[in-house]
Design a protein around this motif. Structure first.
Motif, PDB file in Angstrom:
ATOM      1  N   ASP A  21       0.830  -1.207   0.000  1.00 25.69           N
ATOM      2  CA  ASP A  21       0.000   0.000   0.000  1.00 25.69           C
ATOM      3  C   ASP A  21       0.865   1.258   0.000  1.00 25.69           C
ATOM      4  OD1 ASP A  21      -2.239  -1.614   0.102  1.00 25.69           O
ATOM      5  OD2 ASP A  21      -2.642  -1.252   2.237  1.00 25.69           O
ATOM      6  N   LEU A  22       1.890   1.270   0.836  1.00 27.40           N
ATOM      7  CA  LEU A  22       2.782   2.427   0.942  1.00 27.40           C
ATOM      8  C   LEU A  22       3.528   2.664  -0.372  1.00 27.40           C
ATOM      9  CD1 LEU A  22       4.176   4.499   3.025  1.00 27.40           C
ATOM     10  CD2 LEU A  22       6.025   2.840   2.968  1.00 27.40           C
ATOM     11  N   TYR A  25       1.079   3.938  -3.121  1.00 30.29           N
ATOM     12  CA  TYR A  25       0.718   5.345  -2.932  1.00 30.29           C
ATOM     13  C   TYR A  25       1.878   6.260  -3.339  1.00 30.29           C
ATOM     14  CZ  TYR A  25      -1.043   9.634  -0.941  1.00 30.29           C
ATOM     15  OH  TYR A  25      -1.478  10.928  -0.797  1.00 30.29           O
ATOM     16  N   CYS A  26       3.066   5.947  -2.858  1.00 30.75           N
ATOM     17  CA  CYS A  26       4.227   6.800  -3.143  1.00 30.75           C
ATOM     18  C   CYS A  26       4.568   6.802  -4.631  1.00 30.75           C
ATOM     19  CB  CYS A  26       5.429   6.365  -2.307  1.00 30.75           C
ATOM     20  SG  CYS A  26       5.198   6.701  -0.547  1.00 30.75           S
ATOM     21  N   PHE A  29       0.920   8.512  -6.470  1.00 29.82           N
ATOM     22  CA  PHE A  29       0.481   9.856  -6.095  1.00 29.82           C
ATOM     23  C   PHE A  29       1.629  10.825  -5.813  1.00 29.82           C
ATOM     24  CE2 PHE A  29      -3.157   7.146  -5.022  1.00 29.82           C
ATOM     25  CZ  PHE A  29      -4.106   7.743  -5.832  1.00 29.82           C
ATOM     26  N   HIS A  92      -0.631   5.701   7.261  1.00 29.01           N
ATOM     27  CA  HIS A  92      -1.040   7.086   6.993  1.00 29.01           C
ATOM     28  C   HIS A  92      -0.046   8.076   7.582  1.00 29.01           C
ATOM     29  CE1 HIS A  92      -4.736   5.877   5.135  1.00 29.01           C
ATOM     30  NE2 HIS A  92      -5.026   5.112   6.176  1.00 29.01           N
ATOM     31  N   ILE A  95       3.103   8.046   5.335  1.00 26.68           N
ATOM     32  CA  ILE A  95       2.872   8.775   4.089  1.00 26.68           C
ATOM     33  C   ILE A  95       2.925  10.272   4.341  1.00 26.68           C
ATOM     34  CG2 ILE A  95       1.120   9.344   2.347  1.00 26.68           C
ATOM     35  CD1 ILE A  95       0.329   6.342   2.431  1.00 26.68           C
ATOM     36  N   ARG A  99       5.667  12.721   2.654  1.00 26.32           N
ATOM     37  CA  ARG A  99       5.255  13.911   1.892  1.00 26.32           C
ATOM     38  C   ARG A  99       5.924  15.161   2.430  1.00 26.32           C
ATOM     39  NH1 ARG A  99      -0.946  13.959   0.242  1.00 26.32           N
ATOM     40  NH2 ARG A  99      -0.157  15.890  -0.596  1.00 26.32           N
TER      41      ARG A  99
END
Length: 104
Positions: A21-22, A25-26, A29, A92, A95, A99
């Motif tokens: 998942d990590l 996402y990275c 997105f 979360h 992430i 960011r």
């Protein structure tokens, strides 16, 4: 932006689904080039490959060879996000910290 993940964070106690998942996402997105930092990548590649762990990982690199945001177990470099594992309860937060470091 490069996201460099320490090899120890690929195997348990990390939840592999949370690792995927990590990295998804990275990659999608944050447009990050996801790299795994390891002195000996072979055992990690053999662990990750059949589980789909290489889907969003570009390559393996030697420690200190690349510049970028690091997900690590100890603060060895600037722009490091420190954690002992990647799990549902901290994805979360990780992430958000990645960011934040990427914008610096």
């Amino acid at each position: 932006m490069a996201l460099i993940i320490r090899d120890q964070l690929v195997t348990p106690p990390t939840w592999f689904a949370s690792f995927r998942d990590l990295t998804l996402y990275c990659h999608v997105f944050l447009h990050a080039e996801v790299l795994i930092e390891s002195e000996d990548p072979d055992p990690y590649w053999r662990w990750m490959r059949p589980r789909g762990g290489m889907d969003f990982v570009e390559d393996f690199v030697r420690p200190g060879a690349e510049d970028g945001v690091r997900l690590d177990v100890e603060p060895h470099y600037p722009r490091s996000v420190i954690t002992d594992r990647i799990a549902p309860e901290n994805v979360h937060r990780l992430i958000a910290q990645i960011r934040g470091c990427g914008a610096a």
